[in-house]
Design a protein around this motif. Sequence first.
Motif, PDB file in Angstrom:
ATOM      1  N   LYS A 174       0.787  -1.178  -0.073  1.00  0.00           N
ATOM      2  CA  LYS A 174      -0.081   0.063  -0.169  1.00  0.00           C
ATOM      3  C   LYS A 174       0.770   1.355  -0.138  1.00  0.00           C
ATOM      4  O   LYS A 174       0.343   2.409  -0.738  1.00  0.00           O
ATOM      5  N   GLN A 175       1.909   1.173   0.685  1.00  0.00           N
ATOM      6  CA  GLN A 175       2.934   2.323   0.756  1.00  0.00           C
ATOM      7  C   GLN A 175       3.387   2.509  -0.661  1.00  0.00           C
ATOM      8  O   GLN A 175       3.528   3.916  -1.072  1.00  0.00           O
ATOM      9  N   ARG A 176       3.770   1.742  -1.221  1.00  0.00           N
ATOM     10  CA  ARG A 176       4.547   1.896  -2.731  1.00  0.00           C
ATOM     11  C   ARG A 176       3.660   2.429  -3.622  1.00  0.00           C
ATOM     12  O   ARG A 176       3.690   3.369  -4.240  1.00  0.00           O
ATOM     13  N   ALA A 194      -8.284  -5.444  -2.161  1.00  0.00           N
ATOM     14  CA  ALA A 194      -6.743  -5.431  -2.673  1.00  0.00           C
ATOM     15  C   ALA A 194      -6.609  -6.906  -2.280  1.00  0.00           C
ATOM     16  O   ALA A 194      -5.860  -7.866  -3.004  1.00  0.00           O
ATOM     17  N   ARG A 195      -7.297  -7.698  -1.284  1.00  0.00           N
ATOM     18  CA  ARG A 195      -6.808  -9.131  -0.769  1.00  0.00           C
ATOM     19  C   ARG A 195      -7.453  -9.921  -1.893  1.00  0.00           C
ATOM     20  O   ARG A 195      -6.763 -11.022  -1.962  1.00  0.00           O
ATOM     21  N   TYR A 196      -8.401  -9.719  -2.388  1.00  0.00           N
ATOM     22  CA  TYR A 196      -9.043 -10.494  -3.542  1.00  0.00           C
ATOM     23  C   TYR A 196      -7.960 -10.297  -4.860  1.00  0.00           C
ATOM     24  O   TYR A 196      -7.711 -11.561  -5.211  1.00  0.00           O
ATOM     25  N   ALA A 197      -7.441  -9.251  -5.098  1.00  0.00           N
ATOM     26  CA  ALA A 197      -6.573  -9.094  -6.382  1.00  0.00           C
ATOM     27  C   ALA A 197      -5.314  -9.817  -5.983  1.00  0.00           C
ATOM     28  O   ALA A 197      -4.666 -10.334  -6.728  1.00  0.00           O
ATOM     29  N   LEU A 198      -4.939  -9.666  -4.517  1.00  0.00           N
ATOM     30  CA  LEU A 198      -3.770 -10.574  -4.437  1.00  0.00           C
ATOM     31  C   LEU A 198      -3.782 -12.012  -4.317  1.00  0.00           C
ATOM     32  O   LEU A 198      -2.935 -12.798  -4.567  1.00  0.00           O
ATOM     33  N   GLY A 199      -4.844 -12.398  -3.692  1.00  0.00           N
ATOM     34  CA  GLY A 199      -5.350 -13.806  -3.984  1.00  0.00           C
ATOM     35  C   GLY A 199      -5.330 -14.255  -5.152  1.00  0.00           C
ATOM     36  O   GLY A 199      -4.728 -15.269  -5.330  1.00  0.00           O
ATOM     37  N   LEU A 200      -5.696 -13.774  -6.049  1.00  0.00           N
ATOM     38  CA  LEU A 200      -5.777 -14.128  -7.431  1.00  0.00           C
ATOM     39  C   LEU A 200      -4.441 -13.995  -8.268  1.00  0.00           C
ATOM     40  O   LEU A 200      -4.001 -15.021  -9.000  1.00  0.00           O
ATOM     41  N   ALA A 201      -3.653 -13.012  -8.038  1.00  0.00           N
ATOM     42  CA  ALA A 201      -2.276 -12.959  -8.418  1.00  0.00           C
ATOM     43  C   ALA A 201      -1.205 -14.045  -7.792  1.00  0.00           C
ATOM     44  O   ALA A 201      -0.389 -14.605  -8.731  1.00  0.00           O
ATOM     45  N   THR A 202      -1.764 -14.275  -6.507  1.00  0.00           N
ATOM     46  CA  THR A 202      -0.888 -15.156  -5.937  1.00  0.00           C
ATOM     47  C   THR A 202      -0.955 -16.797  -6.391  1.00  0.00           C
ATOM     48  O   THR A 202       0.137 -17.541  -6.667  1.00  0.00           O
ATOM     49  N   LYS A 203      -2.316 -16.759  -6.620  1.00  0.00           N
ATOM     50  CA  LYS A 203      -2.553 -18.339  -7.374  1.00  0.00           C
ATOM     51  C   LYS A 203      -1.891 -18.343  -8.497  1.00  0.00           C
ATOM     52  O   LYS A 203      -1.515 -19.508  -8.970  1.00  0.00           O
ATOM     53  N   LEU A 204      -2.150 -17.389  -9.541  1.00  0.00           N
ATOM     54  CA  LEU A 204      -1.403 -17.509 -10.756  1.00  0.00           C
ATOM     55  C   LEU A 204       0.022 -17.669 -10.865  1.00  0.00           C
ATOM     56  O   LEU A 204       0.534 -18.409 -11.536  1.00  0.00           O
ATOM     57  N   LEU A 205       0.741 -16.721  -9.996  1.00  0.00           N
ATOM     58  CA  LEU A 205       1.968 -16.639 -10.273  1.00  0.00           C
ATOM     59  C   LEU A 205       2.797 -17.412  -9.192  1.00  0.00           C
ATOM     60  O   LEU A 205       4.022 -17.927  -9.312  1.00  0.00           O
ATOM     61  N   ASN A 206       2.211 -17.793  -8.036  1.00  0.00           N
ATOM     62  CA  ASN A 206       2.777 -18.572  -7.106  1.00  0.00           C
ATOM     63  C   ASN A 206       4.147 -18.165  -6.548  1.00  0.00           C
ATOM     64  O   ASN A 206       4.969 -18.815  -6.416  1.00  0.00           O
ATOM     65  N   ARG A 236       4.844 -14.594  -3.990  1.00  0.00           N
ATOM     66  CA  ARG A 236       4.042 -13.575  -3.392  1.00  0.00           C
ATOM     67  C   ARG A 236       4.902 -12.198  -3.911  1.00  0.00           C
ATOM     68  O   ARG A 236       3.844 -11.110  -4.200  1.00  0.00           O
ATOM     69  N   ALA A 237       6.088 -12.067  -3.960  1.00  0.00           N
ATOM     70  CA  ALA A 237       6.700 -10.827  -4.091  1.00  0.00           C
ATOM     71  C   ALA A 237       6.201  -9.990  -5.563  1.00  0.00           C
ATOM     72  O   ALA A 237       5.710  -9.078  -6.034  1.00  0.00           O
ATOM     73  N   VAL A 238       6.191 -11.006  -6.735  1.00  0.00           N
ATOM     74  CA  VAL A 238       5.734 -10.545  -7.853  1.00  0.00           C
ATOM     75  C   VAL A 238       4.324 -10.695  -7.952  1.00  0.00           C
ATOM     76  O   VAL A 238       3.736  -9.549  -8.610  1.00  0.00           O
ATOM     77  N   ALA A 239       3.621 -11.363  -7.278  1.00  0.00           N
ATOM     78  CA  ALA A 239       2.132 -10.932  -7.110  1.00  0.00           C
ATOM     79  C   ALA A 239       1.817  -9.576  -6.470  1.00  0.00           C
ATOM     80  O   ALA A 239       0.898  -8.964  -7.110  1.00  0.00           O
ATOM     81  N   GLU A 240       2.585  -9.150  -5.478  1.00  0.00           N
ATOM     82  CA  GLU A 240       2.537  -7.729  -4.960  1.00  0.00           C
ATOM     83  C   GLU A 240       2.774  -6.888  -6.189  1.00  0.00           C
ATOM     84  O   GLU A 240       1.844  -5.734  -6.181  1.00  0.00           O
ATOM     85  N   GLU A 241       3.710  -7.106  -6.893  1.00  0.00           N
ATOM     86  CA  GLU A 241       4.175  -5.994  -7.907  1.00  0.00           C
ATOM     87  C   GLU A 241       2.809  -6.122  -8.993  1.00  0.00           C
ATOM     88  O   GLU A 241       2.525  -5.046  -9.532  1.00  0.00           O
ATOM     89  N   LEU A 250      -2.431  -8.997 -16.333  1.00  0.00           N
ATOM     90  CA  LEU A 250      -0.837  -8.408 -15.848  1.00  0.00           C
ATOM     91  C   LEU A 250      -0.164  -9.877 -15.537  1.00  0.00           C
ATOM     92  O   LEU A 250       0.941 -10.191 -15.771  1.00  0.00           O
ATOM     93  N   ALA A 251      -0.774 -10.767 -14.738  1.00  0.00           N
ATOM     94  CA  ALA A 251      -0.253 -11.878 -14.141  1.00  0.00           C
ATOM     95  C   ALA A 251       0.012 -12.994 -15.391  1.00  0.00           C
ATOM     96  O   ALA A 251       1.151 -13.548 -15.592  1.00  0.00           O
ATOM     97  N   ILE A 252      -0.792 -12.997 -16.433  1.00  0.00           N
ATOM     98  CA  ILE A 252      -0.702 -14.062 -17.441  1.00  0.00           C
ATOM     99  C   ILE A 252       0.548 -13.349 -18.518  1.00  0.00           C
ATOM    100  O   ILE A 252       1.317 -13.946 -19.028  1.00  0.00           O
ATOM    101  N   ASP A 253       0.326 -12.093 -18.491  1.00  0.00           N
ATOM    102  CA  ASP A 253       1.726 -11.329 -19.269  1.00  0.00           C
ATOM    103  C   ASP A 253       2.949 -11.924 -18.594  1.00  0.00           C
ATOM    104  O   ASP A 253       4.064 -11.987 -19.352  1.00  0.00           O
ATOM    105  N   GLU A 254       3.022 -11.657 -17.330  1.00  0.00           N
ATOM    106  CA  GLU A 254       4.287 -12.025 -16.452  1.00  0.00           C
ATOM    107  C   GLU A 254       4.557 -13.502 -16.785  1.00  0.00           C
ATOM    108  O   GLU A 254       5.654 -13.815 -17.111  1.00  0.00           O
ATOM    109  N   LEU A 255       3.605 -14.501 -16.669  1.00  0.00           N
ATOM    110  CA  LEU A 255       3.896 -15.712 -17.139  1.00  0.00           C
ATOM    111  C   LEU A 255       4.484 -16.091 -18.605  1.00  0.00           C
ATOM    112  O   LEU A 255       5.438 -16.841 -18.931  1.00  0.00           O
TER     113      LEU A 255
END
Lengths: 225, 194
Positions: A63-65, B31-43, B45-50, B84-89
């Motif tokens: 969130k900060q970023r 945000a938590r739903y977005a991060l849930g999906l991104a984490t599932k797709l990318l497996n 966490r750091a990239v999912a947050e990006e 975005l996640a599919i692009d990354e994959l």
Amino acid sequence: MESHVDELIEAYALDALTATERAEVERHLSGCERCRAQTAKLSAAVQVLLQDSEPVTPSPQLKQRLFARIDADLARRQVLQRETQAQRTPWWSRPLVRFAFVAALLVVMLGAFGWAQRHEVQLPLTGSSQGAQARLVMWPSLSIALLTVQGLSPLPAEQTYELWFLRDGQPHRANCFNGAAGTQTLLVRAPQTLANFQQAGITHEPNGCSEQPNLAGLLFLGPLN
Amino acid sequence: MSDIQTQDAELMARVRRQDRSALEALYERHARYALGLATKLLNERAVAEEVVQEAFWRVWHNAATFDASKGHFLTWLLSVVRHLAIDELRRRRGKTTRDIMDTADERLQQELVSPLDVGEQAWANLLKGKVQAAMTQLPDAQRKVIELAYFEGLSHHEISLKLAEPLGTVHTRMRLGLSKLREALSDLRSPTAS
């Protein structure tokens, strides 16, 4: 059936076509109500798949970023907005243009009074400032004049030179100034039109601008005609 | 529209006017739903947050393209995250996005075709349960092609190669799988569903 895209429509809904294939499907969809309706139903079902994941709580750093980026963007937009507003301000209402307009008007007004009405006097030196000179350029029907002084030493901040206009021997305050190396030209203002005064003088005021002249510090005194 | 959808639509109208607090409210809510999906797709966490950060950045920048009459904000946001996640994959697989698909930004213009009433948190778990059940009930072969396409970003040609199956077989499995999925989820349709 050949004209439809039945073979590709599920892959389209699943986002599994190449760009070329997708463009081909979309060209068809633009003119085919039946395939468009079918695609909408399939896409609706596919999008529900997006819900099939467990929520994950983001880190505070995420969130900060993000909002540091948003804040920087807002600041950039505000700067752009100000610049755009400045560009949209009518040219005639911009401060510099207004100043130039007033200055030009003043020049025209002074011109209208005529260079011939200009009156110049050299004020005789009465004090000890050897080599100092003071000259007034006036328009008798106005209350402003140009004072040019030369050779008056710059004074400390608490001291000043003061210009006086005299009417029937009584001094009337005009302007204070601090002196400068070389020649100094000032726009000065009399309390009334200059035709009402017979003399002008300059004093040295050791305690700053004064209500009454410091006669011990009289440097210049002379007639205006 | 549900209360949540209405509130999200109002928040998005404010985001269009560069209201930071409106974006923050949407972030807190989704945000938590977005991060849930991104984490599932990318497996990862750091990239999912990006990816989630980039998704909300695009929400901020492309708010004008969101049309509340076409669907719920959460669906739109999750579509952004998915692209975005599919692009990354795909990038990881060594292929430029242009080799396979257009960029996520371009696809966003075509999203929000969903007539389903999704996103209401009160029944989000029920929805998720139904989706999971529907996927579980699919035959493995059909579920596999759907997952490879939608969650791993493979094209139908790549799926055919990966599974060593003819392209026609891949298409058939997609068709049957999506048909069963639609049937299993049919009771989730909103009154406005076509």
